[in-house]
Scaffold this active site. Sequence first.
Site, mmCIF file in Angstrom:
data_model
loop_
_atom_site.group_PDB
_atom_site.id
_atom_site.type_symbol
_atom_site.label_atom_id
_atom_site.label_comp_id
_atom_site.label_asym_id
_atom_site.label_seq_id
_atom_site.Cartn_x
_atom_site.Cartn_y
_atom_site.Cartn_z
ATOM 1 N N LYS A 147 0.856 -1.199 0.000
ATOM 2 C CA LYS A 147 0.000 0.000 0.000
ATOM 3 C C LYS A 147 0.885 1.239 0.000
ATOM 4 O O LYS A 147 2.047 1.189 0.425
ATOM 5 C CB LYS A 147 -0.937 0.028 1.219
ATOM 6 C CG LYS A 147 -0.255 0.015 2.606
ATOM 7 C CD LYS A 147 0.199 1.342 3.154
ATOM 8 C CE LYS A 147 0.838 1.217 4.537
ATOM 9 N NZ LYS A 147 1.641 2.363 4.948
ATOM 10 N N ASP A 164 -2.391 -1.643 10.428
ATOM 11 C CA ASP A 164 -2.443 -1.608 8.961
ATOM 12 C C ASP A 164 -3.043 -2.882 8.367
ATOM 13 O O ASP A 164 -3.281 -2.944 7.156
ATOM 14 C CB ASP A 164 -1.024 -1.448 8.385
ATOM 15 C CG ASP A 164 -0.578 0.003 8.360
ATOM 16 O OD1 ASP A 164 -1.395 0.889 8.673
ATOM 17 O OD2 ASP A 164 0.603 0.238 8.024
HETATM 18 P P1 ATP Z 1 4.518 -0.636 9.204
HETATM 19 O O1 ATP Z 1 4.369 0.795 8.786
HETATM 20 O O2 ATP Z 1 3.231 -1.365 9.428
HETATM 21 O O3 ATP Z 1 5.548 -0.860 10.284
HETATM 22 P P2 ATP Z 1 6.328 -1.190 7.087
HETATM 23 O O4 ATP Z 1 5.908 -1.415 5.680
HETATM 24 O O5 ATP Z 1 7.069 0.055 7.382
HETATM 25 O O6 ATP Z 1 5.050 -1.380 7.943
HETATM 26 P P3 ATP Z 1 7.193 -3.933 7.275
HETATM 27 O O7 ATP Z 1 7.794 -4.238 5.948
HETATM 28 O O8 ATP Z 1 5.876 -4.514 7.572
HETATM 29 O O9 ATP Z 1 7.221 -2.368 7.545
HETATM 30 O O10 ATP Z 1 8.270 -4.372 8.390
HETATM 31 C C1 ATP Z 1 8.332 -3.835 9.678
HETATM 32 C C2 ATP Z 1 9.145 -4.795 10.570
HETATM 33 O O11 ATP Z 1 8.335 -5.942 10.795
HETATM 34 C C3 ATP Z 1 10.413 -5.304 9.908
HETATM 35 O O12 ATP Z 1 11.502 -4.627 10.429
HETATM 36 C C4 ATP Z 1 10.447 -6.792 10.211
HETATM 37 O O13 ATP Z 1 11.437 -7.102 11.150
HETATM 38 C C5 ATP Z 1 9.112 -7.130 10.824
HETATM 39 N N1 ATP Z 1 8.319 -8.164 10.122
HETATM 40 C C6 ATP Z 1 7.534 -9.077 10.700
HETATM 41 N N2 ATP Z 1 6.890 -9.811 9.781
HETATM 42 C C7 ATP Z 1 7.258 -9.369 8.579
HETATM 43 C C8 ATP Z 1 6.912 -9.736 7.262
HETATM 44 N N3 ATP Z 1 6.060 -10.733 6.998
HETATM 45 N N4 ATP Z 1 7.448 -9.034 6.249
HETATM 46 C C9 ATP Z 1 8.293 -8.007 6.525
HETATM 47 N N5 ATP Z 1 8.676 -7.636 7.759
HETATM 48 C C10 ATP Z 1 8.160 -8.296 8.793
#
Ligand code: ATP
Length: 315
Positions: free
Chosen positions: A15, A140
């Site tokens: 997203k 989210d």
């Molecule tokens: P948000 O804003 O919800 O934190 P984001 O897109 O910035 O999302 P993600 O890619 O979801 O961040 O990753 C955030 C942290 O979650 C990562 O540092 C990782 O260690 C952990 N994590 C747990 N499960 C997953 C997954 N399935 N994919 C990616 N990261 C994950």
Amino acid sequence: MKQARRRLVVPAYAKVNLGLEVLGLREDGYHELRTLFQAVALHDDVIIEPRASGVTIECAHPAVPCDERNLAVRAAQALLRYAGVKRGLALTLVKRIPVAGGLGGGSSDAAAVLMALDALFKLNLGTTGLYPIARRLGADVPFFLFGGTALGLGRGDEIYPLRRQIESQVVIVDAGRAVSTPAVFRRIDGGLTPRENSSTIYRFVSSDLDGSAAYQILTNELEKAAFEEAPELAGVVRRARTLMRGAGAFFASLSGSGSSVFGLFDDAHSARRAVERLRSTGMTAHRCRTVSLDRYQRAWERALRVAGARPTWSQ
Ligand code: ATP
């Protein structure tokens, strides 16, 4: 009815946030947000194979935890427990969404697991039944039960899909740096001026303005704190944004708490030109398109049909 095959491969779309406003700190410690989510075609694949017991996960990406910290594992465990399913699963993630990039990768993987297991085990929970499990996993996660263009209120977990779905080309720049969302939120707390409601996102949603003019009122109120958290990000984001605007983007912004920057384009030609220019400066850029509510549901129907299962919203 055909027997469901044993292996399910489902998409977990990323997203972007078209505008994000932080209204204040709630009594439960979360922030009251107003945001406009947009699903985009950049996606992970989640491969699900039933096992007798236990939930395991494999993922080749070095920054993704392969244990119970993984949100996809937590989603599987939560759903199996909730539905009293005495089975196990082997999950494999093919990670394409930049990790900790503000693109909701982990949350989308989790929602994909919920929707896939609902179909695989014929639990018939549907979006309504999965929603409370999704919001317990993370703010989210609920958006990814819907996809498309949707307003996110409350913690960002009250989802209102819009009638007007945005259709455009999207360029996503992976700034190559993980930014912790909780750390960015902690930084804004000091300077937060609580307010009752927002105007810009509501104005955008209800505006009858078409084209780029409508987008100019949208802002991402996490940007300043994200730049404080990761000072080297500011230069990259500003350069990427300027470059995308120069190549014809009608909107360009940081997504969520960063670090990814995205641009929206009316046509594939300008988007391609933007990707070329970004890459020529050494940046990592992907081109894709928005995924409307309809497209999102069709993609899910296709993925589940292959496995002889059906999403519960079509039953
Ligand atoms: P948000 O804003 O919800 O934190 P984001 O897109 O910035 O999302 P993600 O890619 O979801 O961040 O990753 C955030 C942290 O979650 C990562 O540092 C990782 O260690 C952990 N994590 C747990 N499960 C997953 C997954 N399935 N994919 C990616 N990261 C994950």
